[in-house]
Design a protein around this motif. Structure first.
Motif, PDB file in Angstrom:
ATOM      1  N   VAL A 133     123.161 -29.061  -0.229  1.00  0.00           N
ATOM      2  CA  VAL A 133     124.221 -29.590  -1.082  1.00  0.00           C
ATOM      3  C   VAL A 133     125.412 -28.639  -1.112  1.00  0.00           C
ATOM      4  CG1 VAL A 133     124.817 -30.237  -3.441  1.00  0.00           C
ATOM      5  CG2 VAL A 133     122.614 -30.907  -2.488  1.00  0.00           C
ATOM      6  N   VAL A 178     132.344 -35.145  -1.216  1.00  0.00           N
ATOM      7  CA  VAL A 178     131.324 -34.478  -2.027  1.00  0.00           C
ATOM      8  C   VAL A 178     131.973 -33.405  -2.897  1.00  0.00           C
ATOM      9  CG1 VAL A 178     129.167 -33.163  -1.968  1.00  0.00           C
ATOM     10  CG2 VAL A 178     129.572 -34.963  -0.278  1.00  0.00           C
ATOM     11  N   ARG A 194     127.643 -39.402   3.640  1.00  0.00           N
ATOM     12  CA  ARG A 194     128.297 -38.742   2.502  1.00  0.00           C
ATOM     13  C   ARG A 194     127.818 -39.344   1.182  1.00  0.00           C
ATOM     14  NH1 ARG A 194     134.538 -38.616   4.872  1.00  0.00           N
ATOM     15  NH2 ARG A 194     134.019 -37.713   6.894  1.00  0.00           N
ATOM     16  N   SER A 196     120.579 -39.539  -0.866  1.00  0.00           N
ATOM     17  CA  SER A 196     119.905 -38.372  -0.308  1.00  0.00           C
ATOM     18  C   SER A 196     119.007 -37.707  -1.346  1.00  0.00           C
ATOM     19  CB  SER A 196     120.952 -37.372   0.206  1.00  0.00           C
ATOM     20  OG  SER A 196     120.342 -36.197   0.676  1.00  0.00           O
ATOM     21  N   LEU A 200     123.231 -37.233   3.821  1.00  0.00           N
ATOM     22  CA  LEU A 200     124.291 -36.540   3.099  1.00  0.00           C
ATOM     23  C   LEU A 200     125.488 -36.265   3.998  1.00  0.00           C
ATOM     24  CD1 LEU A 200     124.990 -35.248   0.364  1.00  0.00           C
ATOM     25  CD2 LEU A 200     123.935 -33.133   1.168  1.00  0.00           C
ATOM     26  N   THR A 243     126.916 -39.875  -8.654  1.00  0.00           N
ATOM     27  CA  THR A 243     126.328 -40.063  -7.328  1.00  0.00           C
ATOM     28  C   THR A 243     126.547 -41.456  -6.758  1.00  0.00           C
ATOM     29  OG1 THR A 243     124.213 -40.729  -8.298  1.00  0.00           O
ATOM     30  CG2 THR A 243     124.521 -38.375  -7.837  1.00  0.00           C
ATOM     31  N   LEU A 273     125.441 -38.579  -1.710  1.00  0.00           N
ATOM     32  CA  LEU A 273     124.612 -37.590  -2.391  1.00  0.00           C
ATOM     33  C   LEU A 273     123.483 -38.247  -3.166  1.00  0.00           C
ATOM     34  CD1 LEU A 273     124.078 -34.672  -3.342  1.00  0.00           C
ATOM     35  CD2 LEU A 273     125.733 -35.075  -5.190  1.00  0.00           C
TER      36      LEU A 273
END
Length: 472
Positions: free
Chosen positions: A272, A282, A235, A240, A231, A409, A237
């Protein structure tokens, strides 16, 4: 002398053949209808297209017949049906992109399908018993880390849409993270089957749940750190979330303790939240999710909600039954043939068509779980469970993103979306599920009982399971 005979499980190859023909009809039908609706006539290369798909299907049927004769007869046709529908939708979008003078990916995707199925066949030829993979548990764990680190190597990895998940190999590019889904599933299964007894031992009770002992938190902490590293450094998401969710789900199945699910959720959410406050990419994803219809967010030059909102408009215009193959405007959505291909289906096939696609995924996941229940060894149970959960988590994340249930995502729908890495990893997972299902449905060697005596079993022929029964 009385003899008890066990009736063998029927391979049911005829059923698989019928389902395969239906699967081919779905993909070819979408291809033909799209061309008729767009150009008024069938595709010029229809015979070649049908010939290629028939050749692939026949070779797949023959291969499974000889290499995994007792495999579940539903898994392969469902995978073929999803792949055929994906090819048809990519061809449909290519027609619109070609009219606009933009690059098309249909032929390249067809090549990737051929490569993916060929590699799946190699897996079935090389791996005749899934339990062999357990010997290389930590090798697959190390390979997973290497694949995850490849995009971070300068000159090899490249950043796309804010995430550094791709690597370039000359004219080719791939996402190593797609293959990590397979290697991590093998590693998790091997590790947990060796250590599940310790992990299942409960510690103190909290809010009515038996929590694990502090000494047993090490594995989940390590995987959590790996997920956070993905993450933070890449980067990404989606990847992850997929990897951490896969581990927690497999851990729950191995130990049957809800507390592991609670701990996993409580560990991932703060990570997160920190990523949102630290990384602009993010943070932009969450801003688009929460404020998609805000004019300022919609009109943003970079990181805006234009893609998401256009996808929502397309799904709304499709309604219940859709606009029809080739009669919508899915090309208005950026990446309509990859990240938003489910949105393209919802527009032209409607909610009904999208629901049918989701049912196909559900059948594939259910058959994978059925193989996990039926196989006689703990490693096979956890491997099939992990592969099935990876499909389930990925579909949930993709569908949740395009419907604004959760933030986007960047993950893609297995079998459907354009992309070689995703197609290859999906078919490798299918090959492993076929291998496990073959083991779960293969009849055991019958035992001969004589009056007053113990059963006589040939130890050399008997497939001795590591763990008999349905429990892990």
């Amino acid at each position: 002398m009385a003899t008890v005979s066990i009736n063998p499980v029927r391979p049911r190859r005829f059923l698989e053949l019928v389902l395969m023909l239906l699967a081919l009809a779905v993909g070819i039908g979408g291809y033909v209808i799209t061309s008729i609706n767009r150009t008024g006539e069938p595709p010029a290369n229809l015979g070649l297209h049908i010939g290629i798909l028939l050749a692939i299907a026949i070779l797949a049927e023959i291969g499974v017949h000889f290499l995994a004769p007792y495999a579940d007869p539903v898994i392969l046709p469902v995978a073929v049906a999803l792949t055929g529908m994906g090819l048809a939708m990519i061809y449909r979008i290519d027609l619109s992109l070609n009219a606009l003078g933009m690059d098309t990916v249909g032929m390249r995707q067809l090549m990737f399908v051929g490569i993916a199925i060929a590699l799946a066949a190699v897996i079935l030829v090389v791996i005749r018993d899934h339990r062999i993979l357990r010997r290389y548990t930590y090798t697959f764990g190390l390979l997973s880390l290497v694949l995850l680190l490849l995009p971070m190597i300068p000159g090899l990895g490249k950043e796309t849409y804010g995430a550094r998940v791709w690597i370039s190999l000359g004219p080719l590019s791939m996402q190593p993270g797609e293959l990590v889904k397979i290697t991590l599933a093998i590693f998790f299964a091997g590790y947990l089957v060796n250590n599940r007894d310790n992990l299942a031992i409960g510690g103190p009770k909290v809010l009515g749940m038996r929590m694990p002992r502090a000494r047993d938190l090490g594995p989940i902490l390590v995987v959590w750190l790996v997920g956070v590293a993905i993450l933070v450094l890449q980067r990404d998401l989606g990847t992850s979330l997929l990897f951490f969710g896969l581990f927690v789900a497999t851990l729950y199945v191995a130990t049957n303790r809800v507390s592991w699910l609670v701990i996993g959720f409580l560990m991932f959410v703060p990570a997160v939240l920190v990523a949102i406050s630290t990384f602009s990419h993010v943070r932009a994803r969450f801003s688009v999710w929460l404020n998609a219809l805000d004019p300022e967010v919609y009109n943003a030059q970079a990181g805006g909600s234009y893609q998401l909102v256009q996808g929502l408009f397309g799904q709304a215009s499709g309604g219940l039954l859709g606009t029809g193959w080739g009669r919508g405007y899915p090309q208005l959505v950026p990446l309509a043939n990859s990240d938003f291909i489910l949105s393209s289906f919802a527009e032209e096939l409607g909610i009904t068509g999208l629901a049918a696609i989701l049912v196909l995924y559900l059948i594939l996941i259910e058959r994978g779980m059925r193989a996990a229940i039926g196989v006689r060894d703990g490693f096979g149970k956890l491997l099939a469970t992990g592969l099935s959960f990876s499909f389930a988590i990925q579909i949930f994340v993709v569908l949740g993103g395009i419907t604004r249930l959760i933030p986007l995502t960047g993950l893609t729908a297995p079998f459907l979306a354009a992309g070689g890495s995703s197609m290859v990893s999906s078919w490798l997972a299918v090959a492993l599920l076929i291998r496990v299902s073959d083991a779960s449905r293969r009849p055991s060697v019958p035992s001969t009982w004589t009056s007053g005596n113990l059963p006589v079993i040939d130890a050399k022929k008997r497939h001795a399971p590591e763990h008999a029964g349905g429990r892990l």
